[in-house]
Enzyme design. Structure first.
Site, PDB file in Angstrom:
ATOM      1  N   GLY A 171      59.195  88.181 -68.562  1.00 12.83           N
ATOM      2  CA  GLY A 171      59.359  89.014 -69.461  1.00 12.83           C
ATOM      3  C   GLY A 171      58.169  90.157 -69.166  1.00 12.83           C
ATOM      4  O   GLY A 171      57.397  89.331 -69.036  1.00 12.83           O
TER       5      GLY A 171
ATOM      6  N   GLY B  73      57.556  91.580 -72.272  1.00 11.89           N
ATOM      7  CA  GLY B  73      57.631  92.098 -73.752  1.00 11.89           C
ATOM      8  C   GLY B  73      55.998  91.286 -74.295  1.00 11.89           C
ATOM      9  O   GLY B  73      55.507  91.199 -73.692  1.00 11.89           O
TER      10      GLY B  73
ATOM     11  N   HIS C 208      29.755 104.947 -91.093  1.00 15.62           N
ATOM     12  CA  HIS C 208      29.807 104.781 -89.575  1.00 15.62           C
ATOM     13  C   HIS C 208      28.523 103.831 -88.873  1.00 15.62           C
ATOM     14  O   HIS C 208      27.363 103.781 -90.395  1.00 15.62           O
ATOM     15  CB  HIS C 208      29.082 105.884 -89.268  1.00 15.62           C
ATOM     16  CG  HIS C 208      27.801 106.172 -87.770  1.00 15.62           C
ATOM     17  ND1 HIS C 208      28.389 105.284 -86.887  1.00 15.62           N
ATOM     18  CD2 HIS C 208      27.308 106.230 -87.591  1.00 15.62           C
ATOM     19  CE1 HIS C 208      28.174 106.581 -85.612  1.00 15.62           C
ATOM     20  NE2 HIS C 208      26.675 106.305 -86.239  1.00 15.62           N
TER      21      HIS C 208
ATOM     22  N   CYS D 244      56.409  79.870 -86.877  1.00 19.19           N
ATOM     23  CA  CYS D 244      55.010  80.403 -86.472  1.00 19.19           C
ATOM     24  C   CYS D 244      54.043  80.221 -87.144  1.00 19.19           C
ATOM     25  O   CYS D 244      53.158  79.978 -86.269  1.00 19.19           O
ATOM     26  CB  CYS D 244      55.529  82.135 -88.375  1.00 19.19           C
ATOM     27  SG  CYS D 244      53.326  82.628 -88.510  1.00 19.19           S
TER      28      CYS D 244
END
Length: 459
Positions: free
Chosen positions: A175, A177, A436, A40
């Site tokens: 790939g 993914g 908001h 990681c």
């Protein structure tokens, strides 16, 4: 005497487990040979997100004129400079982890280790460590199909990228993914011509189909070519690059190829049989909900279990394992409620069931959606791509899934994580007043749309 826990591996499962065990009064020895922080920190999450941050800044600079900002001269991209920033971040965080372990008086052995039995770890450099329990947290590595000619430069996995001295002019990513998609946007922002080659019809096929469809649209807007629907049969290295062959499709050529076809557990050198630890066909260590293996004194957590291959899941699993070892009444993790954070452009955050998965389980659902372009904050930021989607049980109204794509989606999704964790209904979510102008308004608008009541959506 305090319980002695030996932790094998120093990644997100390992070092977090070590810290937590020490926190709960255990004596801890951490054995790690690949660098504290694991994949990681050194090759995965942190390096790629640092590059994503650089690319985001680059994209903003390119669009500065839309905001009335004039940049005189060319905007140059330095790959060595970007990598230097990556390594600065890695070194800072690795030092932080080392400091945490030292602060907790955790013994760290910088060596490779494997099981001699259910209480003993043999060290490659000589000697053994004996404890009451062993917790295996050795992570995973990129899959390297034997048919592909990996050489560390022209045909590579994600582990090799940080060793490139320069960028290719073109890149074929094998790939479709999440890892493949993240790298596609990174390299496209850096000026590389990117082609993503996958088996499925849409990129990131594990996601809700509505999100995957928007992702495909954003890929095309970035100039990323997606060629899906057929497996890759071969990669051929040539003098001028690579040629990728798909079944029944035209050949794809590029300067280099990046293979992202999944990850496999790091278990082959652990001598699991010495402790009677069972593993699956992919090498994953089989564990129960409290991370116990078939050997009563050996536990495992993180990618090596092959369950949920995410850093935050690994850390959570490691804490459960430690709490079970030390009799601290752990709660089993509901893996269906673990969120995903995907750093494409725009980002994607999702948790719970997709509409398609709910259908496969026979659950009747009602869904609500809202486009980011309908938000004042998104318009003000110039980040209008993406959407939010809520999946709710049609009979009970319980929120089953949330899928957010847009700026800061990986942060926004966590209000849905809490809602799902607490079993909230979609009406309760819709009634929660949101500030908001914010991007989080997309979630409440999507919740209102479940009933067709989203005020800022054209019905």
């Amino acid at each position: 005497m305090p319980t002695h826990v030996i932790v094998l591996g120093g990644g997100p499962a390992g070092y977090v487990s070590a810290l937590h065990a020490s926190q709960l009064g255990a004596r801890v020895t951490l054995v790690d040979a690949s660098g504290l922080g694991g994949t990681c920190l050194h090759r995965g999450c942190i390096p790629t997100k640092t590059l994503v941050s650089s690319c985001s800044l680059l994209d903003q600079l390119k669009d500065a004129s839309k905001c009335g900002i004039t940049i005189n001269g060319d905007i140059d991209v330095s790959w060595p400079g970007a990598l230097a920033n990556v390594h600065r971040v890695i070194n800072t965080m690795a030092g932080g982890i080392e400091g945490l372990l030292n602060n907790r008086k955790i013994e760290v052995i910088n060596d490779e280790g494997w099981l001699a039995d259910g209480h003993t770890v043999t060290l490659a450099g000589g000697g053994q460590v004996k404890g009451d329990y062993v917790l295996i947290c050795t992570g995973s590595k990129p899959a390297r199909p034997k048919a592909f000619p990996f050489d560390g430069h022209t045909v590579v996995t994600s582990d090799d990228l940080l060793h490139w001295s320069d960028l290719p002019t073109s890149l074929a990513i094998i790939g479709e993914g999440i890892i493949a998609c993240e790298f596609a946007f990174i390299f496209a922002s850096l000026g590389v011509k990117v082609t993503v080659v996958g088996m499925e019809r849409l990129p990131a096929p594990a996601l809700d189909t509505d999100i995957s469809a928007v992702l495909l649209r954003e890929m095309r807007k970035k100039g990323i070519k997606f060629v899906g629907g057929a497996p890759v049969e071969s990669i051929e290295c040539r003098d001028d690059g690579v040629a990728v062959s798909q079944k029944d499709k035209p050949e794809i050529t590029a300067e280099r190829a990046l293979v992202c076809v999944g990850r496999i557990p790091n278990s082959e050198t652990l001598h699991l049989e010495a402790a009677g630890v069972e593993s699956g066909r992919r090498g994953e260590i089989i564990v129960d909900d409290f991370m116990r293996t078939s050997c009563p004194t050996v536990y495992a957590a993180g990618d090596v279990t092959g369950r949920v291959m995410l850093a935050h899941a690994a850390s959570a699993q490691g804490k459960v394992a430690v709490e079970h070892i030390l009799d601290h009444a752990p709660a089993a993790i509901d893996e269906s409620k673990i969120p995903w954070a995907i750093f494409t452009s725009p980002e994607i955050g999702c948790v719970g069931l997709s509409e398609q998965e709910a259908g496969r389980r026979g659950i009747e659902v009602r869904c609500g959606t809202f486009d980011m372009r309908g938000l004042g904050k998104a318009q003000a930021m110039g980040k209008i791509a993406g959407m939010a989607k809520i999946v709710a049980d049609a009979s009970t109204g319980e929120v089953l899934g949330a899928h957010v794509m847009g700026a800061h989606a990986t942060d926004i999704v966590h209000e849905a994580v809490v809602a799902i964790q607490q079993g909230m209904s979609v009406r309760e979510l819709a009634r929660a007043v949101h500030a908001h102008p914010t991007l989080s308004e997309s979630v409440v608008e999507a919740a209102e749309d479940v009933f067709g009541l989203a005020l800022h959506k054209v019905q």
